[in-house]
Scaffold this motif. Structure first.
Motif, PDB file in Angstrom:
ATOM      1  N   SER A 182      41.494  58.631 -24.680  1.00 34.64           N
ATOM      2  CA  SER A 182      41.888  58.756 -23.516  1.00 34.64           C
ATOM      3  C   SER A 182      40.840  58.112 -22.334  1.00 34.64           C
ATOM      4  N   PRO A 183      39.573  58.422 -22.335  1.00 31.79           N
ATOM      5  CA  PRO A 183      38.717  57.759 -21.645  1.00 31.79           C
ATOM      6  C   PRO A 183      38.804  56.296 -21.605  1.00 31.79           C
ATOM      7  N   VAL A 184      38.783  55.646 -22.710  1.00 33.57           N
ATOM      8  CA  VAL A 184      38.880  54.356 -22.694  1.00 33.57           C
ATOM      9  C   VAL A 184      40.089  53.768 -22.225  1.00 33.57           C
ATOM     10  N   GLY A 185      41.175  54.372 -22.509  1.00 35.80           N
ATOM     11  CA  GLY A 185      42.487  53.961 -21.958  1.00 35.80           C
ATOM     12  C   GLY A 185      43.372  53.383 -23.316  1.00 35.80           C
ATOM     13  N   MET A 186      43.627  54.129 -24.378  1.00 35.22           N
ATOM     14  CA  MET A 186      44.229  53.389 -25.558  1.00 35.22           C
ATOM     15  C   MET A 186      45.363  54.137 -25.766  1.00 35.22           C
ATOM     16  N   PRO A 187      46.585  54.038 -24.763  1.00 39.62           N
ATOM     17  CA  PRO A 187      47.724  55.077 -24.985  1.00 39.62           C
ATOM     18  C   PRO A 187      48.551  54.632 -26.110  1.00 39.62           C
ATOM     19  N   GLN A 188      48.548  53.479 -26.595  1.00 35.29           N
ATOM     20  CA  GLN A 188      49.434  53.111 -27.676  1.00 35.29           C
ATOM     21  C   GLN A 188      48.825  53.664 -29.242  1.00 35.29           C
ATOM     22  N   THR A 189      47.471  53.750 -29.159  1.00 38.26           N
ATOM     23  CA  THR A 189      46.738  53.879 -30.426  1.00 38.26           C
ATOM     24  C   THR A 189      47.204  55.258 -31.181  1.00 38.26           C
ATOM     25  N   ALA A 190      47.306  55.574 -32.600  1.00 38.13           N
ATOM     26  CA  ALA A 190      47.775  56.600 -33.146  1.00 38.13           C
ATOM     27  C   ALA A 190      46.854  56.629 -34.553  1.00 38.13           C
ATOM     28  N   PHE A 191      47.453  57.823 -35.192  1.00 39.28           N
ATOM     29  CA  PHE A 191      46.403  58.036 -36.435  1.00 39.28           C
ATOM     30  C   PHE A 191      47.201  58.040 -37.649  1.00 39.28           C
ATOM     31  N   THR A 192      48.274  57.873 -37.660  1.00 38.14           N
ATOM     32  CA  THR A 192      48.799  57.732 -39.248  1.00 38.14           C
ATOM     33  C   THR A 192      49.887  56.571 -39.175  1.00 38.14           C
ATOM     34  N   ILE A 193      50.108  56.106 -40.471  1.00 33.94           N
ATOM     35  CA  ILE A 193      51.111  55.200 -40.770  1.00 33.94           C
ATOM     36  C   ILE A 193      52.367  55.610 -40.415  1.00 33.94           C
ATOM     37  N   ALA A 194      52.644  57.112 -40.466  1.00 31.67           N
ATOM     38  CA  ALA A 194      53.921  57.633 -39.898  1.00 31.67           C
ATOM     39  C   ALA A 194      54.076  57.467 -38.458  1.00 31.67           C
ATOM     40  N   ASP A 195      53.007  57.649 -37.846  1.00 32.46           N
ATOM     41  CA  ASP A 195      53.204  57.410 -36.430  1.00 32.46           C
ATOM     42  C   ASP A 195      53.374  56.132 -36.047  1.00 32.46           C
ATOM     43  N   MET A 196      52.660  55.057 -36.776  1.00 31.84           N
ATOM     44  CA  MET A 196      53.336  53.469 -36.628  1.00 31.84           C
ATOM     45  C   MET A 196      54.755  53.315 -37.078  1.00 31.84           C
ATOM     46  N   LEU A 197      55.308  53.772 -38.051  1.00 35.55           N
ATOM     47  CA  LEU A 197      56.730  53.563 -38.532  1.00 35.55           C
ATOM     48  C   LEU A 197      57.678  54.097 -37.314  1.00 35.55           C
ATOM     49  N   ALA A 198      57.138  55.250 -36.772  1.00 34.73           N
ATOM     50  CA  ALA A 198      57.951  55.943 -35.785  1.00 34.73           C
ATOM     51  C   ALA A 198      58.199  55.060 -34.470  1.00 34.73           C
ATOM     52  N   HIS A 199      57.234  53.775 -34.371  1.00 36.88           N
ATOM     53  CA  HIS A 199      57.316  52.974 -33.156  1.00 36.88           C
ATOM     54  C   HIS A 199      58.128  51.816 -33.563  1.00 36.88           C
ATOM     55  N   PRO A 200      58.905  51.395 -32.927  1.00 39.47           N
ATOM     56  CA  PRO A 200      59.793  50.231 -33.281  1.00 39.47           C
ATOM     57  C   PRO A 200      59.162  48.955 -33.252  1.00 39.47           C
ATOM     58  N   ASN A 201      57.976  48.863 -32.764  1.00 40.94           N
ATOM     59  CA  ASN A 201      57.139  47.608 -32.749  1.00 40.94           C
ATOM     60  C   ASN A 201      55.941  47.484 -33.789  1.00 40.94           C
ATOM     61  N   HIS A 202      56.345  47.539 -34.936  1.00 44.07           N
ATOM     62  CA  HIS A 202      54.981  47.694 -35.809  1.00 44.07           C
ATOM     63  C   HIS A 202      54.908  46.639 -36.952  1.00 44.07           C
ATOM     64  N   ALA A 203      53.618  46.376 -37.237  1.00 44.44           N
ATOM     65  CA  ALA A 203      53.490  45.324 -38.476  1.00 44.44           C
ATOM     66  C   ALA A 203      54.266  45.904 -39.747  1.00 44.44           C
ATOM     67  N   VAL A 204      54.550  44.828 -40.625  1.00 45.01           N
ATOM     68  CA  VAL A 204      55.387  44.988 -41.717  1.00 45.01           C
ATOM     69  C   VAL A 204      54.390  44.433 -42.828  1.00 45.01           C
ATOM     70  N   PRO A 205      54.028  45.195 -43.949  1.00 51.46           N
ATOM     71  CA  PRO A 205      53.206  44.543 -44.937  1.00 51.46           C
ATOM     72  C   PRO A 205      53.736  43.528 -45.943  1.00 51.46           C
ATOM     73  N   PHE A 206      53.389  42.383 -45.830  1.00 57.39           N
ATOM     74  CA  PHE A 206      53.709  41.215 -46.936  1.00 57.39           C
ATOM     75  C   PHE A 206      52.614  40.664 -47.322  1.00 57.39           C
ATOM     76  N   THR A 207      52.792  40.048 -48.563  1.00 54.01           N
ATOM     77  CA  THR A 207      51.740  39.449 -49.109  1.00 54.01           C
ATOM     78  C   THR A 207      52.249  38.435 -50.253  1.00 54.01           C
ATOM     79  N   GLU A 208      51.435  37.648 -50.779  1.00 57.80           N
ATOM     80  CA  GLU A 208      51.938  36.596 -51.794  1.00 57.80           C
ATOM     81  C   GLU A 208      52.190  37.205 -53.098  1.00 57.80           C
ATOM     82  N   ARG A 209      53.132  36.902 -53.994  1.00 58.69           N
ATOM     83  CA  ARG A 209      52.996  37.292 -55.337  1.00 58.69           C
ATOM     84  C   ARG A 209      51.993  36.735 -56.088  1.00 58.69           C
ATOM     85  N   ARG A 210      51.210  37.476 -57.085  1.00 56.18           N
ATOM     86  CA  ARG A 210      50.134  37.173 -57.545  1.00 56.18           C
ATOM     87  C   ARG A 210      49.939  35.924 -58.346  1.00 56.18           C
TER      88      ARG A 210
END
Length: 587
Positions: A182-210
């Motif tokens: 709050s003092p820094v001003g970081m309103p979008q920051t949250a604490f869990t993956i569940a919090d992230m998934l509740a937000h429509p604009n989130h990163a999705v995990p992709f990686t190459e096949r090994r």
């Protein structure tokens, strides 16, 4: 200064293509000003959704500095100290032995100086509360002398998070939000993956096949609890403000939002941070890396660099800045195969803006990645079974079925389905295949990895333990027997007498643990074996079995490898010999 970036945009676009990166986010801060923010590729590769400055992204271990600063705020308030034994303030914290109890400080825990190894599998898909994780610290055996070498340890940060809760009266995440975000001003920051998934604009995990360059969506990291070691999710927008506060020693827009002395404490040099890639790459982009608390310092081409990385499956981040130049970079990278870009992109920014001339680090990192991937692919193709042929399990498969427990890692389960053993450890569920003797392995699953376990027998020949190689150590899980119901245990209490006159008493503690008492001898704990059979864990070759006749307990059989005794139950014995009171539970 922005013009000094030159063709940086085109360069990163080219790296996205060359590394087959699903998505990258970059933010550059000079003094208090954000001079560059852009996403490359996609935050969601499958749906071709753009990577934006507001995209929520797991910053993983970059969470640690937030926890270190939160602890520092309690130091400033006089509630904690960095350099006195932490148990002076938090006596409920217990380490593996008394020497650590007497010596470990908050600085040691935040600086990875305890000599205790990672034990990261305790956190793997964790089902534990912060207090349960805190209580498991005492089972974590050190592998190096105290303060002799840096051994990265996420569990110590989990413990510090619980300490913050104990001393502040707030949950760790609420304390961090109130005192830092709050003092820094970081309103979008949250604490869990569940919090992230509740937000429509989130990163999705992709990686190459090994074994190919095909991209696939991996499971999200199992971080659905707030972890002081690595669960914060944030955006380039919020992290640019965080970086500006770090660059400017806690000041934002002329206002002090974090005390400078706390930030300086986190930069104070502790132990050397090893760089295992230096010898492999043939060069070290950074030299003389020293860990402080929640971040490290090093020299990058003659310039002091403060930084920390963050890594979860498919998500990688880097927060770094040059204190003297007040110049910093935040990098987010999607994809394990291109994780090295989290460092290399920042190096390229510093090369350009400091006029150092572009280094060859990006090419060297790319070459290393390609060789490593090809080598791993060939190694898997070359693998040959090393099992000893024509061996069988020592027991019927049903005898391996049960629950097994480790004091730090918790429980794992072995079940039987269609004549095949099944392994379950938290949310990991895989079939087991007989390897040889009493060793069983899973397949090498791309998402879950390969697991190997060896079952062990007691002196009586029953399967009573299973050994797994976890966190570079041999972790032994002890079988949890099916204990009789408390009502049955109560029936077993009483006085029993041998033919030659000696008596013993069977008593029941408040925790439903049977105790065996012989006169003039220490009480013995009796743990369930099977049915009405029990044994003392300290002498597993000694076995006790209660004998039932006509629905009543008639006798107690006690045997070892050389003798067997039968003690007959004494009806209406003196109450001093029977259990008319509850035995206290020992600490």
């Amino acid at each position: 200064m922005l013009s000094d970036l030159g063709d940086f945009d085109d360069y990163i676009e080219a790296q996205v293509h060359e590394w087959n990166a699903p998505g990258i986010g970059v933010c550059i801060v000079k003094d208090e000003k954000v001079i560059f923010t852009r996403g490359y590729g996609y935050r969601d590769y499958a749906n071709r959704l753009p990577f934006l400055s507001s995209t929520l992204f797991p910053i993983a271990s970059n969470t640690k500095l937030f926890t270190a600063i939160a602890a520092g705020i309690l130091v400033e308030k006089g509630v904690l100290t960095f350099d006195q034994p932490i148990r002076d303030v938090v006596p409920s914290l217990r380490f593996y032995d008394k020497s650590l109890d007497a010596a470990v400080t908050l600085r040691d825990m935040l600086g990875h100086r305890t000599g205790v190894p990672r034990y990261d599998m305790i956190l793997h898909r964790a089902e534990f509360s912060k207090k349960e994780l805190f209580d498991r610290i005492r089972f974590m055996k050190p592998i190096a002398p105290f303060r002799s070498k840096l051994i990265y340890n996420n569990m110590m940060y989990e413990a510090v998070g619980h300490i913050i809760e104990l001393l502040s009266g707030k949950s760790w995440d609420q304390f961090v939000r109130d005192e830092v975000l709050s003092p820094v001003g970081m309103p979008q920051t949250a604490f869990t993956i569940a919090d992230m998934l509740a937000h429509p604009n989130h990163a999705v995990p992709f990686t190459e096949r090994r074994d190919s360059e095909a991209l696939w969506q991996t499971p999200y990291p199992e971080l659905n609890w707030s972890s002081p070691a690595g669960s914060i999710v944030s955006s380039l927008d919020d992290m640019s403000r965080w970086l500006a506060v770090l660059i400017n020693n806690g000041v934002m827009a002329g206002k002090k939002v974090i005390p400078e002395q706390i930030l300086q404490a986190t930069l104070a040099p502790g132990l050397a941070f090893p760089d295992p890639l230096g010898d492999v790459l043939g060069f070290e982009p950074e030299i003389n890396s020293i860990y402080g608390m929640g971040r490290q310092t090093s020299s990058y081409r003659g310039h002091l660099l403060a930084s920390h990385g963050g890594d979860l499956r498919a998500f990688h981040s880097q927060v770094s800045y040059l204190p003297s130049e007040k110049l910093g970079v935040v990098v987010f990278v999607i994809g394990d195969h291109c994780s090295m870009l989290r460092n290399a992109v920042g190096y390229n920014v510093y090369d350009r803006l400091l006029g150092l001339g572009e280094s060859s680090s990006m090419d060297a990192l790319r070459e290393f990645h390609l060789k490593a991937k090809q080598n791993m692919r060939e190694s898997r193709e070359r693998v040959r079974p090393s099992a000893i042929p024509d061996t069988r399990p020592s027991h019927d498969l049903a005898d391996y079925v049960g629950r097994y427990e480790h004091p730090a890692y918790g429980q794992l389960h072995i079940s039987l389905n269609d004549f095949q053993l099944q392994f379950r450890f938290r949310q990991t569920k895989l079939p087991l295949h007989h390897y040889h003797y009493d060793r069983f392995d899973t397949d090498d699953d791309e998402a879950e990895g390969a697991w190997s376990m060896s079952f062990l027998t007691s002196p009586l020949g029953d399967i009573d333990r299973v050994s797994l190689w976890l966190d570079a150590t041999d972790a032994v899980f002890v079988r949890i027997p099916d204990a009789p119901a408390p009502g049955v245990l109560k029936q077993l209490t009483g006085t029993y007498q041998a033919a030659f006159g000696a008596r013993c008493a069977i008593k029941l503690r408040r925790d439903n643990q049977l105790m065996l008492h012989f006169p003039e001898a220490p009480a013995e704990v009796l743990t369930p074996l099977k049915g009405l059979q029990f044994r003392n864990p300290k002498w597993p070759q000694r076995t006790f079995e209660f004998v039932m006749e006509n629905g009543r307990v008639a006798a107690l059989r006690h045997w070892n490898s050389v003798a067997e005794f039968v003690l007959t139950r004494v009806e209406n014995a003196d109450s001093a010999d029977t259990m008319e009171h509850e035995e206290p539970i020992a600490d």
